[in-house]
Design a protein around this motif. Structure first.
Motif, PDB file in Angstrom:
ATOM      1  N   ASP A 181      -9.649   4.546  -0.591  1.00  0.00           N
ATOM      2  CA  ASP A 181      -9.231   3.370  -1.361  1.00  0.00           C
ATOM      3  C   ASP A 181      -8.157   2.592  -0.613  1.00  0.00           C
ATOM      4  O   ASP A 181      -8.195   1.357  -0.546  1.00  0.00           O
ATOM      5  CB  ASP A 181      -8.711   3.823  -2.731  1.00  0.00           C
ATOM      6  CG  ASP A 181      -8.241   2.659  -3.586  1.00  0.00           C
ATOM      7  OD1 ASP A 181      -9.041   1.731  -3.842  1.00  0.00           O
ATOM      8  OD2 ASP A 181      -7.061   2.654  -3.987  1.00  0.00           O
ATOM      9  N   ALA A 182      -7.199   3.317  -0.022  1.00  0.00           N
ATOM     10  CA  ALA A 182      -6.136   2.644   0.736  1.00  0.00           C
ATOM     11  C   ALA A 182      -6.697   1.948   1.968  1.00  0.00           C
ATOM     12  O   ALA A 182      -6.273   0.845   2.329  1.00  0.00           O
ATOM     13  CB  ALA A 182      -5.060   3.660   1.132  1.00  0.00           C
ATOM     14  N   ARG A 197      -9.762   0.707   2.323  1.00  0.00           N
ATOM     15  CA  ARG A 197     -10.461  -0.504   1.871  1.00  0.00           C
ATOM     16  C   ARG A 197      -9.474  -1.640   1.610  1.00  0.00           C
ATOM     17  O   ARG A 197      -9.709  -2.787   2.001  1.00  0.00           O
ATOM     18  CB  ARG A 197     -11.266  -0.216   0.598  1.00  0.00           C
ATOM     19  CG  ARG A 197     -12.475   0.674   0.807  1.00  0.00           C
ATOM     20  CD  ARG A 197     -13.251   0.833  -0.501  1.00  0.00           C
ATOM     21  NE  ARG A 197     -14.347   1.775  -0.354  1.00  0.00           N
ATOM     22  CZ  ARG A 197     -15.538   1.473   0.150  1.00  0.00           C
ATOM     23  NH1 ARG A 197     -15.772   0.234   0.551  1.00  0.00           N
ATOM     24  NH2 ARG A 197     -16.483   2.384   0.241  1.00  0.00           N
ATOM     25  N   ARG A 198      -8.393  -1.327   0.949  1.00  0.00           N
ATOM     26  CA  ARG A 198      -7.386  -2.351   0.648  1.00  0.00           C
ATOM     27  C   ARG A 198      -6.723  -2.859   1.932  1.00  0.00           C
ATOM     28  O   ARG A 198      -6.423  -4.043   2.071  1.00  0.00           O
ATOM     29  CB  ARG A 198      -6.326  -1.789  -0.304  1.00  0.00           C
ATOM     30  CG  ARG A 198      -6.865  -1.446  -1.695  1.00  0.00           C
ATOM     31  CD  ARG A 198      -5.827  -0.721  -2.532  1.00  0.00           C
ATOM     32  NE  ARG A 198      -6.362  -0.329  -3.816  1.00  0.00           N
ATOM     33  CZ  ARG A 198      -6.321  -1.082  -4.922  1.00  0.00           C
ATOM     34  NH1 ARG A 198      -5.762  -2.278  -4.875  1.00  0.00           N
ATOM     35  NH2 ARG A 198      -6.822  -0.646  -6.055  1.00  0.00           N
ATOM     36  N   ALA A 199      -6.498  -1.952   2.871  1.00  0.00           N
ATOM     37  CA  ALA A 199      -5.856  -2.344   4.128  1.00  0.00           C
ATOM     38  C   ALA A 199      -6.777  -3.241   4.953  1.00  0.00           C
ATOM     39  O   ALA A 199      -6.350  -4.273   5.490  1.00  0.00           O
ATOM     40  CB  ALA A 199      -5.463  -1.100   4.921  1.00  0.00           C
ATOM     41  N   LEU A 217       0.812  -1.210   0.000  1.00  0.00           N
ATOM     42  CA  LEU A 217       0.000   0.000   0.000  1.00  0.00           C
ATOM     43  C   LEU A 217       0.849   1.266   0.000  1.00  0.00           C
ATOM     44  O   LEU A 217       0.329   2.371   0.196  1.00  0.00           O
ATOM     45  CB  LEU A 217      -0.919  -0.001   1.235  1.00  0.00           C
ATOM     46  CG  LEU A 217      -1.904  -1.168   1.317  1.00  0.00           C
ATOM     47  CD1 LEU A 217      -2.681  -1.108   2.626  1.00  0.00           C
ATOM     48  CD2 LEU A 217      -2.853  -1.139   0.135  1.00  0.00           C
ATOM     49  N   ALA A 246      -9.030  -5.140   3.916  1.00  0.00           N
ATOM     50  CA  ALA A 246      -9.233  -6.431   3.250  1.00  0.00           C
ATOM     51  C   ALA A 246      -8.278  -7.491   3.768  1.00  0.00           C
ATOM     52  O   ALA A 246      -8.559  -8.693   3.674  1.00  0.00           O
ATOM     53  CB  ALA A 246      -9.071  -6.274   1.735  1.00  0.00           C
ATOM     54  N   HIS A 257      -0.239   3.839  -2.650  1.00  0.00           N
ATOM     55  CA  HIS A 257      -1.541   4.435  -2.342  1.00  0.00           C
ATOM     56  C   HIS A 257      -1.388   5.532  -1.296  1.00  0.00           C
ATOM     57  O   HIS A 257      -2.016   6.599  -1.407  1.00  0.00           O
ATOM     58  CB  HIS A 257      -2.498   3.359  -1.845  1.00  0.00           C
ATOM     59  CG  HIS A 257      -2.786   2.294  -2.861  1.00  0.00           C
ATOM     60  ND1 HIS A 257      -3.729   2.443  -3.845  1.00  0.00           N
ATOM     61  CD2 HIS A 257      -2.238   1.071  -3.056  1.00  0.00           C
ATOM     62  CE1 HIS A 257      -3.763   1.357  -4.594  1.00  0.00           C
ATOM     63  NE2 HIS A 257      -2.871   0.511  -4.132  1.00  0.00           N
TER      64      HIS A 257
END
Length: 383
Positions: free
Chosen positions: A314-315, A317-319, A289, A321, A292
């Motif tokens: 967005d970062a 959400r990815r984190a 990340l 996950a 991002h």
């Protein structure tokens, strides 16, 4: 088979109470449920089948001892004892890590005990499991009833392998917990032999109670050869501070220096060609990340506050996950991030055209919170 939740550092093991009908399996499980403290037990669930009061199986998660730095959660099941429910018994037995065989000590139940024990062996063999290599404990139940068979006779008929055995009276609870402790020890020993339980994490440097985000960040920030600690130390910032103070720290990216340091580290403008001093979010971000976080900080520095909030969302959400499958709220709960802050960031990301500098500063602050939690639990593993 057992499952491992690396995020929660928890190993879930399944133990099945097996035996003939009316042998006391359900009574045993209920007695365990009543004995375990409410804070350590889950909800007991049952499925009743028409025909007999014992024809249901119960699910009971119970917290037990820790292994390495992992807790072990036991899922306790009963199976219907009657022979015509063999399909249900097979289903419940799938994935079991250990079995407690509950035998009826009454003389008229001896044949039923033998048949049920043979059925257990056959059903495990269908799964490719040999009973002599499987964690097993036997309860000689109903020992509080008169004219029961001697344990020696029961042992000769059923326990030819010499597995641990206990005389129990499920209605009063006598011996029930002893049998549970024994099967738990065998299951944990088996998990260790199979290397199911992960190795303990290195113990982090303790953070003083009430320490702010800066103290947490400094605990997890990696040291890089090309950077000094001053260059990567994030500004002190909490949600209660005035937004402008957070903005100043995020935009300037200026490192703080100790009075004892004679030569200050290079500022972003003075950094060597091709290098740029890391902002606090970028310094804390896991490798996956990193870009991002840098994009979010670059947008903030360029006064593109809507873009900054969108990049932070967005970062995040990815984190989140990395916590596993589930809704964003469930993932946030597993990582123990502030739910109110998560909701606020989601709301900001839905109105990017009307955002201010303090909104973007908050988004960066929350992103650092999430990165801190990822570092605290060792996620992602590849980072």
């Amino acid at each position: 088979m057992s499952s491992v939740n690396l995020l929660a550092r928890e190993v879930a093991a399944k133990i099945v109470f097996y035996g003939p009908g009316l042998s006391g399996k359900t009574t045993t499980l209920r007695k365990i449920y009543e004995t375990v403290r409410p804070a350590h037990r889950g909800e007991m669930m049952s499925i009743a089948t028409e025909g007999d009061r014992t024809l249901f199986f119960d699910f009971l998660p119970v917290k037990v001892e820790r292994v390495n730095d992992c807790s072990v959660r036991l899922a306790l099941y009963t199976v219907p004892g009657q022979v015509f429910y063999n399909a249900t018994r097979k289903l419940v037995l799938q994935g079991a890590d250990g079995v407690v065989f509950v035998a009826d000590s009454q003389p008229e139940a001896l044949d039923s005990n033998r048949e049920s024990f043979q059925n257990l062996e056959e059903n495990l063999l269908e799964q490719g499991i040999r009973l002599d290599r499987f964690p097993l404990v036997i309860q000689w139940n109903k020992r509080d009833i008169e004219n029961v068979l001697p344990v020696e006779q029961l042992r000769a008929a059923i326990n030819t392998r010499g597995v641990p055995e206990f005389e129990t009276a499920a209605t009063s609870g006598r011996g029930v917990l002893d049998a549970l402790k024994a099967i738990t020890r065998l299951v944990i020993k088996d998990l260790r032999a199979k290397r199911i339980v992960p190795a303990p994490r290195p113990t982090p440097t303790p953070v003083a109670p009430g320490a702010g985000l800066e103290a947490q960040l400094s605990q997890h920030l990696p040291m890089r050869p090309s950077q000094t600690m001053a260059a990567i130390q994030p500004p002190a910032m909490t949600p209660r501070q005035h937004p402008q103070s957070a903005v100043a720290g995020a935009t300037a990216m200026a490192p703080r220096m100790d009075a004892a340091v004679a030569t200050p580290p290079p500022t972003p403008a003075q950094a060597p060609s091709g290098q740029r001093a890391l902002g606090p979010a970028t310094a804390l971000a896991p490798g996956l990340l990193f870009d991002h976080a840098r994009a979010a900080e670059a947008a903030f520095a360029g006064a593109q506050y809507g873009t900054c909030v969108t990049a932070c969302m967005d970062a995040v959400r990815r984190a989140l996950a990395f916590a596993g499958e589930g809704s964003l709220a469930q993932q946030g709960f597993l990582l123990r991030v502030d739910g109110a802050d998560l909701l606020r960031l989601q709301g900001l990301s839905n109105k990017v055209d009307a955002l201010r500098v303090d909104d973007a500063a908050f988004a960066l602050y929350f992103l650092m919170q999430v990165f801190t939690r990822l570092n605290a639990v060792g996620l992602p593993e590849s980072a």
